[in-house]
Design a protein around this motif. Structure first.
Motif, PDB file in Angstrom:
ATOM      1  N   LEU A  51       0.939  -1.287   0.034  1.00 59.20           N
ATOM      2  CA  LEU A  51      -0.130   0.036  -0.020  1.00 59.20           C
ATOM      3  C   LEU A  51       0.748   1.010   0.000  1.00 59.20           C
ATOM      4  O   LEU A  51       0.559   2.266  -0.927  1.00 59.20           O
ATOM      5  CB  LEU A  51      -0.871   0.065   1.205  1.00 59.20           C
ATOM      6  CG  LEU A  51      -1.846   1.174   1.463  1.00 59.20           C
ATOM      7  CD1 LEU A  51      -2.886   1.172   0.281  1.00 59.20           C
ATOM      8  CD2 LEU A  51      -2.412   1.253   2.909  1.00 59.20           C
ATOM      9  N   LEU A  52       1.771   1.239   0.692  1.00 61.06           N
ATOM     10  CA  LEU A  52       3.044   2.555   0.806  1.00 61.06           C
ATOM     11  C   LEU A  52       3.650   2.651  -0.393  1.00 61.06           C
ATOM     12  O   LEU A  52       3.751   3.644  -0.702  1.00 61.06           O
ATOM     13  CB  LEU A  52       3.790   2.162   2.020  1.00 61.06           C
ATOM     14  CG  LEU A  52       3.270   2.285   3.598  1.00 61.06           C
ATOM     15  CD1 LEU A  52       4.302   2.154   4.399  1.00 61.06           C
ATOM     16  CD2 LEU A  52       2.463   3.558   3.558  1.00 61.06           C
TER      17      LEU A  52
ATOM     18  N   GLY B  98       2.673   1.589  -3.133  1.00 59.35           N
ATOM     19  CA  GLY B  98       1.567   1.919  -4.351  1.00 59.35           C
ATOM     20  C   GLY B  98       1.349   3.475  -4.187  1.00 59.35           C
ATOM     21  O   GLY B  98       1.344   4.170  -5.187  1.00 59.35           O
ATOM     22  N   LEU B  99       1.284   3.815  -2.851  1.00 56.20           N
ATOM     23  CA  LEU B  99       0.818   5.277  -2.487  1.00 56.20           C
ATOM     24  C   LEU B  99       2.003   6.113  -3.188  1.00 56.20           C
ATOM     25  O   LEU B  99       1.782   7.136  -3.959  1.00 56.20           O
ATOM     26  CB  LEU B  99       0.800   5.511  -1.211  1.00 56.20           C
ATOM     27  CG  LEU B  99      -0.837   5.455  -0.693  1.00 56.20           C
ATOM     28  CD1 LEU B  99      -0.761   5.773   0.674  1.00 56.20           C
ATOM     29  CD2 LEU B  99      -1.777   6.203  -1.641  1.00 56.20           C
TER      30      LEU B  99
ATOM     31  N   MET C  98       2.229   6.040  -7.184  1.00 53.66           N
ATOM     32  CA  MET C  98       1.044   6.903  -7.527  1.00 53.66           C
ATOM     33  C   MET C  98       1.036   8.271  -7.642  1.00 53.66           C
ATOM     34  O   MET C  98       1.036   9.090  -8.497  1.00 53.66           O
ATOM     35  CB  MET C  98      -0.188   6.555  -6.867  1.00 53.66           C
ATOM     36  CG  MET C  98      -1.473   6.708  -7.709  1.00 53.66           C
ATOM     37  SD  MET C  98      -2.933   6.016  -6.542  1.00 53.66           S
ATOM     38  CE  MET C  98      -2.967   7.395  -5.376  1.00 53.66           C
ATOM     39  N   VAL C  99       1.526   8.723  -6.323  1.00 48.71           N
ATOM     40  CA  VAL C  99       2.021  10.197  -6.224  1.00 48.71           C
ATOM     41  C   VAL C  99       3.132  10.608  -7.014  1.00 48.71           C
ATOM     42  O   VAL C  99       3.111  11.660  -7.509  1.00 48.71           O
ATOM     43  CB  VAL C  99       1.858  10.686  -4.653  1.00 48.71           C
ATOM     44  CG1 VAL C  99       2.401  12.042  -4.598  1.00 48.71           C
ATOM     45  CG2 VAL C  99       0.812  10.201  -3.949  1.00 48.71           C
TER      46      VAL C  99
ATOM     47  N   MET D 159       0.291  13.596  -0.952  1.00 45.03           N
ATOM     48  CA  MET D 159       0.471  12.587  -0.144  1.00 45.03           C
ATOM     49  C   MET D 159       0.275  12.744   1.325  1.00 45.03           C
ATOM     50  O   MET D 159      -0.399  11.709   2.015  1.00 45.03           O
ATOM     51  CB  MET D 159       2.140  12.417  -0.317  1.00 45.03           C
ATOM     52  CG  MET D 159       2.486  11.085   0.694  1.00 45.03           C
ATOM     53  SD  MET D 159       2.241   9.745  -0.246  1.00 45.03           S
ATOM     54  CE  MET D 159       3.284   9.107  -1.190  1.00 45.03           C
TER      55      MET D 159
ATOM     56  N   LEU E 156      -3.204  11.887   2.085  1.00 44.79           N
ATOM     57  CA  LEU E 156      -3.494  10.439   1.793  1.00 44.79           C
ATOM     58  C   LEU E 156      -3.062   9.662   2.805  1.00 44.79           C
ATOM     59  O   LEU E 156      -3.571   8.600   3.472  1.00 44.79           O
ATOM     60  CB  LEU E 156      -2.853   9.837   0.531  1.00 44.79           C
ATOM     61  CG  LEU E 156      -3.408  10.103  -0.832  1.00 44.79           C
ATOM     62  CD1 LEU E 156      -2.595   9.896  -1.875  1.00 44.79           C
ATOM     63  CD2 LEU E 156      -4.947   9.653  -0.923  1.00 44.79           C
ATOM     64  N   LEU E 157      -1.977  10.103   3.405  1.00 45.63           N
ATOM     65  CA  LEU E 157      -1.410   9.411   4.660  1.00 45.63           C
ATOM     66  C   LEU E 157      -2.155   9.440   5.831  1.00 45.63           C
ATOM     67  O   LEU E 157      -2.306   8.592   6.761  1.00 45.63           O
ATOM     68  CB  LEU E 157       0.095  10.044   5.039  1.00 45.63           C
ATOM     69  CG  LEU E 157       1.174   9.613   4.228  1.00 45.63           C
ATOM     70  CD1 LEU E 157       2.467  10.363   4.728  1.00 45.63           C
ATOM     71  CD2 LEU E 157       1.234   8.102   4.053  1.00 45.63           C
TER      72      LEU E 157
ATOM     73  N   ILE F 127      -5.034   6.808   5.402  1.00 45.58           N
ATOM     74  CA  ILE F 127      -4.756   5.408   5.843  1.00 45.58           C
ATOM     75  C   ILE F 127      -4.425   5.049   7.267  1.00 45.58           C
ATOM     76  O   ILE F 127      -3.756   4.148   7.711  1.00 45.58           O
ATOM     77  CB  ILE F 127      -3.495   4.755   4.782  1.00 45.58           C
ATOM     78  CG1 ILE F 127      -2.104   5.473   5.183  1.00 45.58           C
ATOM     79  CG2 ILE F 127      -3.939   4.822   3.476  1.00 45.58           C
ATOM     80  CD1 ILE F 127      -0.790   4.792   4.676  1.00 45.58           C
TER      81      ILE F 127
ATOM     82  N   GLU G 165       6.620  13.226   5.541  1.00 43.03           N
ATOM     83  CA  GLU G 165       6.543  13.886   4.277  1.00 43.03           C
ATOM     84  C   GLU G 165       7.616  14.942   3.975  1.00 43.03           C
ATOM     85  O   GLU G 165       8.100  14.837   2.852  1.00 43.03           O
ATOM     86  CB  GLU G 165       5.203  14.297   4.042  1.00 43.03           C
ATOM     87  CG  GLU G 165       4.838  14.636   2.783  1.00 43.03           C
ATOM     88  CD  GLU G 165       5.097  13.535   1.541  1.00 43.03           C
ATOM     89  OE1 GLU G 165       5.052  12.541   2.158  1.00 43.03           O
ATOM     90  OE2 GLU G 165       5.284  13.941   0.417  1.00 43.03           O
TER      91      GLU G 165
ATOM     92  N   LEU H 158       7.874   5.192   0.987  1.00 38.51           N
ATOM     93  CA  LEU H 158       7.244   6.252   0.152  1.00 38.51           C
ATOM     94  C   LEU H 158       8.113   6.603  -0.723  1.00 38.51           C
ATOM     95  O   LEU H 158       7.782   6.771  -2.004  1.00 38.51           O
ATOM     96  CB  LEU H 158       6.879   7.385   0.779  1.00 38.51           C
ATOM     97  CG  LEU H 158       5.827   7.017   1.901  1.00 38.51           C
ATOM     98  CD1 LEU H 158       5.387   8.460   2.736  1.00 38.51           C
ATOM     99  CD2 LEU H 158       4.480   6.719   1.183  1.00 38.51           C
TER     100      LEU H 158
END
Lengths: 254, 304
Positions: free
Chosen positions: B16-17, B19-20, B23-24, B39, B42-43, B46, B57, B247
């Motif tokens: 998931l991480l 992928g995120l 994606m970003v 991001m 989104l964090l 989740i 971040e 990330l």
């Protein structure tokens, strides 16, 4: 003659004196949170030690197990509508809320144990959060305490599982306690209660140490004890990764 | 596959991480933005504690900006002098920002501040970009190009002028310091690099040529976010190195893929897409503030 009589009396009296004690062991006294920790299961094994045999007409035995995380000072906030948006307006400080709380029993809690003892020994979800002496005992604090329980039940941190303990011949019992993935480290305790006729007859408690280990331990300690070095190290990792990415893709473009 | 994050103290799926991050990363590569503004929220979603999300971040942005600025250095599109002037404001701003963050965390309003900043800034930038790119698309359909006039506004009347050769500017240092200050505060509070505010400010307020804007902005962002990371790490203990690393891996790969997709699209189309995305995120966060939450209570971290 008198001796025989007294022996008979003793036999009758023995169960009433409740000479039963609980002996407990856990499958593990230590839970290691490592990088790939995704929850674990602890088995509680118990046996009932008796000096005298059971009377025929005695009430059935019941068992309750409470596993509890460290008590934490917790702030609960409540949102309210102000200026058209929902913002935190009220907050209540709860002195001692366990980070984790689960109850396992042989049957429905209210049927097997009286309410006073449920409260006194903190057995059951309604008693997970104990109001402290200096807390003002008003209805408001109660609703904030209930909110902690509700939120943590949703997160899987608090639970009540009635009837999951299997008891064999009124003597041996075992239960599996699930620890969730989002566990906080600290000293956990498992409390075990023997119950007869809605009263506690014996109890015992065992400590469970939940600790971060390996890389987790190292990073956590570094972050708290050598914060500057940890910060610089995080930056270094970031710079190396950034440089590496740029170099790798420069090579790929050729 | 789950991984337990040592500082966030939650267990999350490793894919998931990644992928995120990926994606970003694709989006940031396509649009040339840091992606922090996507991001960080989104964090939150989740389940990463907001304080950890914002600080971590910042650390991730150090990596992506560093990776980006290297390419700009090779093309000589970084105005280092302007970067340092912006940085002076940026460091002051970041100090103030971390301080505000710490204070609001103690009174339980940090979530509100972060969400409000996001709604206001995403809303503003999103609508500006949307309108501007719509106009650009309309204009490009008409024949003839309107020459852009060199702006001469109040900014040129300010004292402490300085010559910036790379940008071909001779302006006062006050506006860049102020721009840096505002972006620094936002970087610390919102867990973003601030490129999405810095870039328009450099073009429209300072009048810098577009080709040096992105490189200079990235150059400055590295230092401000590095400083923010260190401040959060030493004062709030909220930088999660494991989370940042995961990330990052997704992010750098995504960014390169995004950059390739970006080349195939037209600038106006890109900008209108980005505007829609920014506005969608803004709308989601605004709805959280305006609609009645299903759970009115929340548990704060720590105490006092």
């Amino acid at each position: 003659m008198i001796r025989k009589l007294s022996l008979a009396l003793a036999l009758v009296a023995a169960p009433l004196a409740a000479e039963e004690t609980v002996v407990v062991d856990l499958s593990q006294n230590r839970v290691a949170i490592t990088a790939n920790y995704s929850g674990s299961e602890i088995f509680v094994f118990g046996a009932v030690k008796r000096d005298t045999p059971l009377a025929e007409d005695i009430a059935p035995l019941d068992v309750a197990i409470v596993v509890e995380g460290p008590l934490e000072h917790t702030t609960v906030r409540k949102k309210d509508k102000a200026l058209g948006i929902w913002i935190n307006t009220e907050s209540v400080e709860i002195d001692a809320a366990p980070s984790f709380f689960t109850v396992a029993t042989t049957g429905p809690l209210d049927e097997i144990l009286n309410v006073e003892d449920q409260h006194k020994y903190a057995i059951g979800l309604d008693h997970a959060i104990r109001p402290q002496e200096h807390d003002e005992p008003n209805a408001d604090v109660a609703s904030f305490a209930e909110a902690i329980t509700r939120i943590r039940v949703d997160e899987g941190l608090y639970s009540e599982r009635e009837g999951i303990i299997s008891l064999t011949s009124e003597t041996l019992f075992n239960a599996s306690i699930q620890l969730p993935a989002n566990l906080v480290e600290g000293d956990y305790t498992a409390r075990i209660y023997l119950i007869r006729d809605r009263n506690i007859v014996s109890d015992s408690s065992v400590a469970i140490a939940v600790r971060k280990e390996g890389l987790e331990r190292w990073l956590y300690n570094l972050a708290h004890e050598q914060a500057l070095i940890y910060g610089l190290l995080s930056l270094l990792v970031a710079l190396v990764a950034g440089y590496g990415a740029s170099e790798i893709f420069r090579l790929l473009k050729r | 596959m789950q991984i337990y994050l040592p500082i966030a103290e939650v267990s999350v799926n490793i894919f998931l991480l990644l992928g995120l991050g990926g994606m970003v990363g694709v989006l940031s590569g396509m649009f040339g933005v840091g992606g922090g503004f996507l991001m960080t929220p989104l964090l939150f979603m989740i389940g990463i504690p907001p304080a950890v999300a914002v600080a971590t971040e910042a650390n991730q942005i150090v990596a992506s900006s560093f990776s980006g600025v290297l390419a700009h250095f090779k093309r000589k599109t970084v105005d280092i002098k302007m970067g340092f002037i912006l940085l002076i404001g940026g460091l002051i701003g970041a100090t103030v920002g971390v301080w505000i963050f710490k204070y609001l965390k103690s009174i339980g309003q940090v979530e509100l501040l972060v969400t409000l900043s996001y709604v206001v800034f995403l809303g503003m930038i999103g609508s500006l970009m949307f309108v501007e790119s719509l106009n650009a698309i309309r204009k490009s359909k008409k024949p003839g190009v309107v020459p852009r006039k060199k702006k001469h506004n109040w900014i040129h009347g300010l004292p402490f002028k300085m010559r910036f050769r790379t940008s071909g500017l001779y302006i006062s240092v006050i506006p860049p310091i102020l721009v840096g200050l505002v972006v620094g505060i936002l970087a610390a509070i919102m867990g973003v690099g601030g490129g999405f505010i810095m870039v328009p400010a450099m073009i429209y307020l300072l009048g810098m040529p577009t080709k040096v804007v992105v490189g200079t902005s990235l150059f400055q962002i590295i230092f401000v976010t590095a400083y923010t990371t260190l401040s959060h790490a030493t004062q709030n203990f909220t930088v999660d190195a494991v989370l940042a690393l995961l990330l990052l891996i997704g992010g750098v790969i995504g960014a390169q893929i995004g950059a390739r997709i970006g080349v195939k699209l037209k600038a106006e189309q890109l900008r209108i897409l980005l505007a829609i995305m920014v506005l969608a995120m803004c709308g989601k966060l605004a709805a959280d503030l305006l609609l009645m939450p299903s759970e009115l209570f929340s548990i704060g971290t720590g105490g006092h």
